[in-house]
Write a protein that holds these residues in place. Structure first.
Motif, PDB file in Angstrom:
ATOM      1  N   ILE A   1       3.438  -0.670  -8.806  1.00 14.98           N
ATOM      2  CA  ILE A   1       2.194  -1.133  -8.190  1.00 14.98           C
ATOM      3  C   ILE A   1       1.816  -0.119  -7.121  1.00 14.98           C
ATOM      4  CG2 ILE A   1       2.660  -3.585  -8.621  1.00 14.98           C
ATOM      5  CD1 ILE A   1       3.349  -3.831  -5.620  1.00 14.98           C
ATOM      6  N   SER A   2       0.565  -0.108  -6.743  1.00 16.89           N
ATOM      7  CA  SER A   2       0.150   0.744  -5.632  1.00 16.89           C
ATOM      8  C   SER A   2      -0.429  -0.155  -4.537  1.00 16.89           C
ATOM      9  CB  SER A   2      -0.860   1.794  -6.086  1.00 16.89           C
ATOM     10  OG  SER A   2      -2.025   1.177  -6.580  1.00 16.89           O
ATOM     11  N   THR A   3      -0.197   0.261  -3.313  1.00 16.74           N
ATOM     12  CA  THR A   3      -0.681  -0.482  -2.143  1.00 16.74           C
ATOM     13  C   THR A   3      -1.456   0.484  -1.271  1.00 16.74           C
ATOM     14  OG1 THR A   3       1.286  -1.892  -2.237  1.00 16.74           O
ATOM     15  CG2 THR A   3       0.030  -1.907  -0.193  1.00 16.74           C
ATOM     16  N   ASN A   4      -2.654   0.091  -0.850  1.00 10.32           N
ATOM     17  CA  ASN A   4      -3.456   0.982  -0.011  1.00 10.32           C
ATOM     18  C   ASN A   4      -3.094   0.811   1.457  1.00 10.32           C
ATOM     19  OD1 ASN A   4      -4.792  -1.331   0.903  1.00 10.32           O
ATOM     20  ND2 ASN A   4      -6.629  -0.971  -0.334  1.00 10.32           N
TER      21      ASN A   4
ATOM     22  N   LYS B   1      -3.392  -3.827   0.660  1.00 10.93           N
ATOM     23  CA  LYS B   1      -3.841  -4.476  -0.575  1.00 10.93           C
ATOM     24  C   LYS B   1      -3.144  -3.814  -1.767  1.00 10.93           C
ATOM     25  CE  LYS B   1      -7.245  -6.807   1.414  1.00 10.93           C
ATOM     26  NZ  LYS B   1      -7.075  -8.156   1.778  1.00 10.93           N
ATOM     27  N   SER B   2      -2.603  -4.658  -2.664  1.00 12.09           N
ATOM     28  CA  SER B   2      -1.897  -4.151  -3.849  1.00 12.09           C
ATOM     29  C   SER B   2      -2.675  -4.489  -5.102  1.00 12.09           C
ATOM     30  CB  SER B   2      -0.501  -4.772  -3.946  1.00 12.09           C
ATOM     31  OG  SER B   2       0.270  -4.403  -2.833  1.00 12.09           O
ATOM     32  N   ASN B   3      -2.482  -3.684  -6.094  1.00 15.00           N
ATOM     33  CA  ASN B   3      -3.111  -3.941  -7.386  1.00 15.00           C
ATOM     34  C   ASN B   3      -2.129  -4.697  -8.276  1.00 15.00           C
ATOM     35  OD1 ASN B   3      -1.269  -1.927  -7.866  1.00 15.00           O
ATOM     36  ND2 ASN B   3      -2.604  -0.753  -9.182  1.00 15.00           N
ATOM     37  N   ALA B   4      -2.572  -5.021  -9.461  1.00 13.20           N
ATOM     38  CA  ALA B   4      -1.687  -5.677 -10.424  1.00 13.20           C
ATOM     39  C   ALA B   4      -0.625  -4.678 -10.882  1.00 13.20           C
ATOM     40  CB  ALA B   4      -2.496  -6.168 -11.621  1.00 13.20           C
ATOM     41  N   SER B   5       0.459  -5.195 -11.358  1.00 16.86           N
ATOM     42  CA  SER B   5       1.563  -4.357 -11.827  1.00 16.86           C
ATOM     43  C   SER B   5       1.152  -3.585 -13.076  1.00 16.86           C
ATOM     44  CB  SER B   5       2.757  -5.265 -12.140  1.00 16.86           C
ATOM     45  OG  SER B   5       3.806  -4.520 -12.651  1.00 16.86           O
ATOM     46  N   SER B   6       1.739  -2.421 -13.244  1.00 20.26           N
ATOM     47  CA  SER B   6       1.497  -1.617 -14.443  1.00 20.26           C
ATOM     48  C   SER B   6       2.120  -2.303 -15.652  1.00 20.26           C
ATOM     49  CB  SER B   6       2.128  -0.233 -14.285  1.00 20.26           C
ATOM     50  OG  SER B   6       3.549  -0.360 -14.254  1.00 20.26           O
TER      51      SER B   6
END
Length: 112
Positions: free
Chosen positions: A34-37, A41-46
């Motif tokens: 996942i990426s977090t800014n 805020k994190s996105n959905a898992s790959s």
């Protein structure tokens, strides 16, 4: 324990250091990311990427027979036999999809 992973996404490479993670053991693994800014805020898992770590070597291969020519006659060779054939046919058993390395007195003769 510290492991260093190099991740390449697009044209950017990032170096990540993972702490307190034990080495991958011989088993099936499924990695996601996942990426977090900067705002947290994190996105959905790959999508998962599955792979198996194989830490156990195959069982020892066997040489079950050797054939060679003695003069014009093809014959099965036995231990300590004498032949004038320099291109022998060797048969045996090994784990499927393994690479066999053939040695003569410790010197590699070929791979199959």
């Amino acid at each position: 324990m510290r492991q260093v992973l190099y991740l390449i996404f697009g044209l950017r490479q990032r170096r990540m250091e993972l702490h307190s993670i034990s080495p991958l053991v011989g088993a099936l693994h499924q990695m996601t990311v996942i990426s977090t800014n900067e705002a947290g805020k994190s996105n959905a898992s790959s999508q998962p990427f599955s792979f198996k770590v194989d830490t156990v070597g195959p069982s020892a291969p066997t040489i079950d027979w050797v054939f060679g020519y003695h003069g014009a006659r093809l014959a099965k060779l036995f231990a300590d036999a004498i032949t004038d054939d320099s291109k022998l046919v060797i048969g045996g058993k090994a784990k499927a999809d393994s690479t066999l390395v053939i040695f003569d007195k410790g010197v590699e003769m070929g791979r199959v």
